[in-house]
Design a protein around this motif. Sequence first.
Motif, PDB file in Angstrom:
ATOM      1  N   LEU A 405       0.796  -1.183  -0.143  1.00 44.92           N
ATOM      2  CA  LEU A 405      -0.073  -0.069   0.005  1.00 44.92           C
ATOM      3  C   LEU A 405       0.764   1.207  -0.049  1.00 44.92           C
ATOM      4  O   LEU A 405       0.562   2.107  -0.553  1.00 44.92           O
ATOM      5  CB  LEU A 405      -1.193   0.090   1.187  1.00 44.92           C
ATOM      6  N   ASP A 406       2.089   1.116   0.534  1.00 42.61           N
ATOM      7  CA  ASP A 406       2.869   2.384   0.715  1.00 42.61           C
ATOM      8  C   ASP A 406       4.116   2.533   0.019  1.00 42.61           C
ATOM      9  O   ASP A 406       4.478   3.620  -0.286  1.00 42.61           O
ATOM     10  CB  ASP A 406       3.313   2.473   2.411  1.00 42.61           C
ATOM     11  N   ASP A 407       4.481   1.383  -0.544  1.00 42.21           N
ATOM     12  CA  ASP A 407       5.542   1.453  -1.307  1.00 42.21           C
ATOM     13  C   ASP A 407       5.768   0.456  -2.345  1.00 42.21           C
ATOM     14  O   ASP A 407       6.671  -0.245  -2.497  1.00 42.21           O
ATOM     15  CB  ASP A 407       6.954   1.208  -0.244  1.00 42.21           C
ATOM     16  N   LEU A 408       4.959   0.499  -3.101  1.00 42.77           N
ATOM     17  CA  LEU A 408       4.527  -0.387  -4.193  1.00 42.77           C
ATOM     18  C   LEU A 408       5.723  -0.446  -5.138  1.00 42.77           C
ATOM     19  O   LEU A 408       6.237  -1.949  -5.545  1.00 42.77           O
ATOM     20  CB  LEU A 408       3.374  -0.305  -4.879  1.00 42.77           C
ATOM     21  N   ASP A 409       6.420   0.679  -5.675  1.00 47.13           N
ATOM     22  CA  ASP A 409       7.409   0.709  -6.453  1.00 47.13           C
ATOM     23  C   ASP A 409       8.655   0.214  -5.951  1.00 47.13           C
ATOM     24  O   ASP A 409       9.221  -0.756  -6.668  1.00 47.13           O
ATOM     25  CB  ASP A 409       7.897   2.028  -6.575  1.00 47.13           C
ATOM     26  N   SER A 410       8.954  -0.080  -4.527  1.00 43.70           N
ATOM     27  CA  SER A 410      10.021  -0.722  -4.053  1.00 43.70           C
ATOM     28  C   SER A 410       9.852  -2.079  -4.214  1.00 43.70           C
ATOM     29  O   SER A 410      10.595  -3.070  -4.423  1.00 43.70           O
ATOM     30  CB  SER A 410      10.488  -0.262  -2.750  1.00 43.70           C
ATOM     31  N   VAL A 411       8.610  -2.664  -3.782  1.00 43.35           N
ATOM     32  CA  VAL A 411       8.361  -4.119  -3.911  1.00 43.35           C
ATOM     33  C   VAL A 411       8.584  -4.422  -5.203  1.00 43.35           C
ATOM     34  O   VAL A 411       9.115  -5.640  -5.387  1.00 43.35           O
ATOM     35  CB  VAL A 411       6.732  -4.186  -3.589  1.00 43.35           C
ATOM     36  N   LYS A 412       8.145  -3.582  -6.098  1.00 41.13           N
ATOM     37  CA  LYS A 412       8.195  -4.385  -7.602  1.00 41.13           C
ATOM     38  C   LYS A 412       9.740  -4.247  -8.014  1.00 41.13           C
ATOM     39  O   LYS A 412      10.209  -5.143  -8.660  1.00 41.13           O
ATOM     40  CB  LYS A 412       7.664  -3.336  -8.618  1.00 41.13           C
ATOM     41  N   ALA A 413      10.597  -3.288  -7.624  1.00 47.81           N
ATOM     42  CA  ALA A 413      12.030  -3.557  -7.808  1.00 47.81           C
ATOM     43  C   ALA A 413      12.775  -4.550  -7.029  1.00 47.81           C
ATOM     44  O   ALA A 413      13.575  -5.085  -7.604  1.00 47.81           O
ATOM     45  CB  ALA A 413      12.578  -2.021  -7.578  1.00 47.81           C
ATOM     46  N   LEU A 414      12.145  -4.901  -5.881  1.00 48.64           N
ATOM     47  CA  LEU A 414      12.969  -5.913  -5.096  1.00 48.64           C
ATOM     48  C   LEU A 414      12.599  -7.324  -6.026  1.00 48.64           C
ATOM     49  O   LEU A 414      13.467  -8.057  -5.998  1.00 48.64           O
ATOM     50  CB  LEU A 414      12.325  -6.002  -3.793  1.00 48.64           C
ATOM     51  N   LEU A 415      11.468  -7.525  -6.330  1.00 46.95           N
ATOM     52  CA  LEU A 415      10.831  -8.887  -7.003  1.00 46.95           C
ATOM     53  C   LEU A 415      11.096  -8.870  -8.423  1.00 46.95           C
ATOM     54  O   LEU A 415      11.633  -9.971  -8.943  1.00 46.95           O
ATOM     55  CB  LEU A 415       9.472  -8.991  -6.769  1.00 46.95           C
ATOM     56  N   SER A 416      11.071  -7.973  -9.224  1.00 40.68           N
ATOM     57  CA  SER A 416      11.129  -8.134 -10.624  1.00 40.68           C
ATOM     58  C   SER A 416      12.048  -7.647 -11.410  1.00 40.68           C
ATOM     59  O   SER A 416      12.885  -6.692 -10.766  1.00 40.68           O
ATOM     60  CB  SER A 416       9.601  -7.303 -11.286  1.00 40.68           C
ATOM     61  N   PHE A 417      12.219  -7.862 -12.966  1.00 41.69           N
ATOM     62  CA  PHE A 417      13.230  -7.238 -13.393  1.00 41.69           C
ATOM     63  C   PHE A 417      12.832  -5.770 -13.951  1.00 41.69           C
ATOM     64  O   PHE A 417      11.804  -5.624 -14.334  1.00 41.69           O
ATOM     65  CB  PHE A 417      13.085  -8.023 -14.973  1.00 41.69           C
ATOM     66  N   GLN A 418      13.899  -5.100 -13.945  1.00 45.64           N
ATOM     67  CA  GLN A 418      13.620  -3.590 -14.093  1.00 45.64           C
ATOM     68  C   GLN A 418      14.524  -3.112 -15.337  1.00 45.64           C
ATOM     69  O   GLN A 418      15.446  -3.324 -15.461  1.00 45.64           O
ATOM     70  CB  GLN A 418      13.670  -2.872 -12.893  1.00 45.64           C
ATOM     71  N   MET A 419      13.774  -2.380 -16.197  1.00 46.59           N
ATOM     72  CA  MET A 419      14.727  -1.420 -17.303  1.00 46.59           C
ATOM     73  C   MET A 419      14.518   0.129 -16.944  1.00 46.59           C
ATOM     74  O   MET A 419      13.568   0.436 -16.820  1.00 46.59           O
ATOM     75  CB  MET A 419      14.351  -1.849 -18.681  1.00 46.59           C
ATOM     76  N   GLY A 420      15.644   0.739 -17.008  1.00 43.34           N
ATOM     77  CA  GLY A 420      15.520   2.205 -16.921  1.00 43.34           C
ATOM     78  C   GLY A 420      16.074   2.672 -18.078  1.00 43.34           C
ATOM     79  O   GLY A 420      17.235   2.305 -18.897  1.00 43.34           O
TER      80      GLY A 420
END
Length: 579
Positions: A405-420
């Motif tokens: 609820l409070d930090d979904l972006d950090s949860v996604k970064a912890l679990l999933s593959f990310q591209m910037g």
Amino acid sequence: MASVSSTSSSTSDLLSSAYSTSTTSSSSSTSSTSATTDPSDIDWSALVEASVQAKLSKADTIDLKITANQAKISAYEQLQSLLDDLSDAADALRAVSGTSNSSTDVFLNRAAYLSANGDVDAASSLSATVEDGTDVGSYDIQVLQLAKAHKIASSVVASSSEDLGYSGVISLGTESGSSVELTVTESMSLADLAEAINDQSGTTGVQATVLKVSSSQYQLILSTSETGETISASTVSGDDVLTSLGITDSTGALANVLQESQDAIVTLDGITATRSTNDIDDLLDGVTLHLYQTTQSDPDTESDVSITIEIGADVSSAKTAIQALVDAYNAFRDFVTTQQTLSSDGTASDDAVLFGDGTMRSTTLSVYSALTRTVGENSMALIGLSFDSDGTLVLDEDTLDDALLDDLDSVKALLSFQMGASSSDLMLLARGTNVPNPFTLDVTVDASGALSSASVNGDSSLFTVKGTRIVGAAGTAYEGYSFVYTGSSSKSIDVSLSTGIAELLYNTSSDASDSSDGTLQTLIDNLEATDTTLQTKSDAIRSAAETYRTNLTNRYARYQAAISAAESTQDYLTALLDQ
């Protein structure tokens, strides 16, 4: 005594053990005594079986190896299945928008969250269904008017089952749709007429119901199947059935309208929209609004009453997926623990078929390493994961709820593959298993604006250009990666890639569990090939043993015949000597 010849030393041994004679004589008189063994007293079958079993012992040893291999194959297949479950659970949490795996990305699941502004019950006024991947956003909605169906009624008749006595042809339909001509006969009742109308409702868009007002009062109710439509009814020929029933008046106009048809009217962020239905699926992309009641009861307060609808990530789906990952890991861990169990004497227990297996050990270490990976400053503790005293993975739901609820972006970064990427013109379509270091992708387009090349540090051999796609070359750090470039001019784009816990778990578990070329499948295939070879050897030994059994049985039969013949000769000679 006549002698019996033997074709082999084994035959001599058999005869010496199965048949013996002795003869004594004196100088004063001739006498003979003999001791014989009746061939029927010899257990010939046991002799044959003992010889055959001696040859079958090699096949038995081979069969034990096959059985042991089959037990190991079964264990590998169970491990393969558990890792496949872990792979599936991780797959839902590892993908990112824009990849070929986006359809499985739980973080693209969407939900609509409603909140009331003013004196209105949001849940009673409307709901919304949202397609996965829909853009997030917040909107202010007012429901000014609901769409309604057109409803008309006939006059009251005394019975629904008695003949109406009318004969004629009527036309029935909707003003914007199709009409159908229906034939009414004198023997038709009110119920019969309703049935005839409903038989054509798929074409006309008009439905009929017989309403029982009282025991002696019945009415025919006609309504449109869809809201926002208007009923069209007229007499074609014969009796004026519709006027006689009170559906139309003498001028042909509808006589008894119960409810006028109307469209739904809503405002979205102050913009008014009209639709013929209360299920509106074309106002917001990917969102269907379901209208139940208007949002204001007093027109004077209309501007102060509304509902805010927020389209966001479906955190409940993410929570369910994380719990599924925990369950899949613990099932895998329980199996591994069983395979490491010792018996009371310090040796591997009977259930520990894979005790000390190198592949299982290395896979277990890789899975554990993935779970305990730190991404940036965060670890699995961010989402409430930890190991208890016996190594079981446990989930603190309160911590997980707060993180989602409070930090979904950090949860996604912890679990999933990310591209910037420094430009939105570059999107990731597919990815490989390796994660290259941050790089600058130099994209070149020709005079017509078509993509012509892509390079890193001037090396264009690292990628192949196919239309708008930039595909990493095999054997390079970019193998498996595919990008889409939507720009129309040459550009240098800074790209950074990172991998999360779920991505690492997926790669580790799928590499081991893949049913075509995974490490476990390779072991299974090798064991099955070995078993095939061993089975062929076992079958050959058993076939040869059966042939040996047949030959030996026939040979012993000849021995019995020879012994019987010798004893017969002995008896004859003894009789001659006695005379």
